[in-house]
Design an enzyme around this catalytic site. Structure first.
Site, short mmCIF file in Angstrom:
data_model
loop_
_atom_site.label_atom_id
_atom_site.label_comp_id
_atom_site.label_asym_id
_atom_site.label_seq_id
_atom_site.Cartn_x
_atom_site.Cartn_y
_atom_site.Cartn_z
N GLU A 32 48.27 45.61 46.78
CA GLU A 32 48.42 44.93 48.07
C GLU A 32 49.88 44.70 48.45
O GLU A 32 50.62 44.02 47.73
CB GLU A 32 47.69 43.59 48.02
N LYS A 85 37.73 50.70 42.48
CA LYS A 85 38.31 49.95 43.59
C LYS A 85 39.18 48.86 43.01
O LYS A 85 38.96 48.38 41.90
CB LYS A 85 37.25 49.36 44.52
N ASN A 138 47.21 37.69 51.01
CA ASN A 138 46.47 36.77 50.15
C ASN A 138 46.44 35.34 50.68
O ASN A 138 45.61 34.55 50.26
CB ASN A 138 47.02 36.83 48.73
N THR A 156 40.98 44.09 37.28
CA THR A 156 40.42 43.40 38.43
C THR A 156 39.79 44.38 39.37
O THR A 156 40.25 44.59 40.47
CB THR A 156 41.48 42.61 39.17
N THR A 177 37.61 46.99 49.13
CA THR A 177 37.79 45.68 49.75
C THR A 177 39.13 45.70 50.49
O THR A 177 39.20 46.13 51.63
CB THR A 177 37.73 44.54 48.71
#
Length: 405
Positions: free
Chosen positions: A277, A186, A400, A197, A160
């Site tokens: 991220e 992932k 985000n 997660t 993703t």
């Protein structure tokens, strides 16, 4: 993070779920993502064993795929796993569950297996239904593309916000024969306890029964994925599935199998942290001198979840005061310690001794390396644990803030 013990590892890119014998995989583009990137993966166990087990998120809000797949693994038999990115199928009501059922039925039809033996996993935006007709057509394409070297394609299709595919494997020789454990995962955001997660599929050609597989998986995830805490946000879709083909004919002892499985999970968990991220630092928080292992985990997690600490690391500031402030938030009933005995060492420099300043923080150069190692000594016992996290950056906030747009 758990490390391989007496296990051979390959320095080259890992084939992931197809490293072990008895498995085929594929990754295709079904059109679920606006980007046009691959978004549907299929992993098939060709046996002779069809043993399967899984662990799932502990979030009380879960996706329809988690509800379905919990039922699938109840009898410890799994023939295939189908995974999609581009939509989580969470909070989609009865229609979302019906979509999962149709997906499993489609996989069962093209493979000639039972729908009740097909694990389904999804990742992406919450609250929107998947374009089911595209997904079902994609299953046909994925089945046609299955091959014994399809692991990297499958790993790419489940990404993703990941920037790289994540695969790992170990091969273990012994008097019992040689077996392999391989996997893919992932996850780059919403990484928190109750797994990380993420979606993860692990395969093995070892001959192990359902009880050994289930015990080993829970041991492995507890020591690896459950100790990744990137942003403190628990997913609704976490799934780690283990498939056993037995194709090698090798029957390792339970402890040896567990060590190999933990090694693969450790490698994958470390890759998750490295691809968090927006992160510019990977941070290992090791707590030693704890009364219990759970106490060490609680203290490490408290520090890992401090935005002040994480922002300081982003700014290359070894602010040990923010570490002690978080340690102090852990209740005494959870972790016993004397605040006046606490030591903190950052990248080998003891900046805090006995609850006060020690070496000048200017001796710590956080900018020199991506990895940061924080060592906290509670002086309250002999137990220890490590939590992995990352710094809090501008890029994380930007990514985000714009995720659904």
């Amino acid at each position: 993070m758990a490390q391989p013990t007496a296990v051979d590892t390959d320095d080259l890119a890992s084939p992931g779920v197809t490293a072990a014998a008895g498995f085929r995989a594929s990754g295709v583009t079904a059109g679920l993502k606006a980007s046009g990137r691959p978004d549907l993966a299929l992993v098939v166990n060709d046996g002779p064993l069809q043993v399967g087990t899984a662990v799932f998120t502990t979030n009380r809000v879960v996706g329809a795929p988690v509800v379905w797949s919990r039922q699938v693994v109840a009898d410890s038999t799994v023939s295939a796993v189908v995974l999609n990115s581009g939509g989580a199928n969470v909070c989609t009501g009865p229609d979302g569950f019906a979509d999962v059922h149709r997906t499993a039925e489609k996989v069962a039809d093209v493979l000639g297996v039972s729908a009740g033996d097909v694990v389904v996993a999804s990742t992406g935006l919450i609250g929107e239904r998947l374009p089911i007709e595209k997904l079902l057509a994609g299953v046909d394409d994925a089945a046609a593309a299955l091959h014994g070297e399809g692991g990297p394609d499958a790993a790419t299709a489940i990404m993703t916000t990941d920037t790289v595919a994540k695969t790992a494997h170990v091969t273990v020789p012994g008097d019992f024969g040689t077996f392999t454990v391989g996997g893919m995962a992932k996850g780059a955001g919403m990484l928190a306890p109750g797994l990380a997660t993420m979606l993860c599929v692990i395969t093995t050609d070892a001959v192990v029964d359902a009880d050994v597989a289930a015990d080993a998986l829970r041991t492995a995830t507890r020591a690896t994925f459950d100790r990744v805490d990137s942003d403190g946000c628990m997913s609704t879709s976490d799934t780690v599935a283990l498939l056993v083909s037995g194709a090698s004919g090798a029957t390792p002892d339970p402890a040896g199998f567990s060590a190999a499985l933990t090694a693969v999970c450790g490698q994958l968990a470390r890759q998750l942290v490295a691809d968090a991220e927006g992160a510019t630092h990977d941070v290992a928080i090791t707590v030693v001198g704890a009364e219990t292992e759970d106490a060490a985990v609680a203290v490490g997690r408290a520090v890992a979840r401090s935005n002040l600490f994480k922002a300081a690391i982003f700014g290359n500031d070894p602010n040990w005061g923010r570490v002690l402030a978080q340690v102090g938030t852990v209740p005494e009933s959870v972790a016993a310690f004397d605040p006046e005995l606490l030591d903190v060492t950052i990248n080998g420099v003891q900046v805090c001794r006995a609850g006060g300043a020690h070496a000048p923080r200017t001796e710590v150069d956080l900018a020199a390396n991506r990895e940061v190692h924080v060592l906290i000594d509670l002086h309250a016992g002999t137990e220890l644990a490590t939590i992995w996290t990352n710094d809090l950056t501008h890029d994380y906030v930007h990514e985000n803030s714009a995720y659904s747009t």
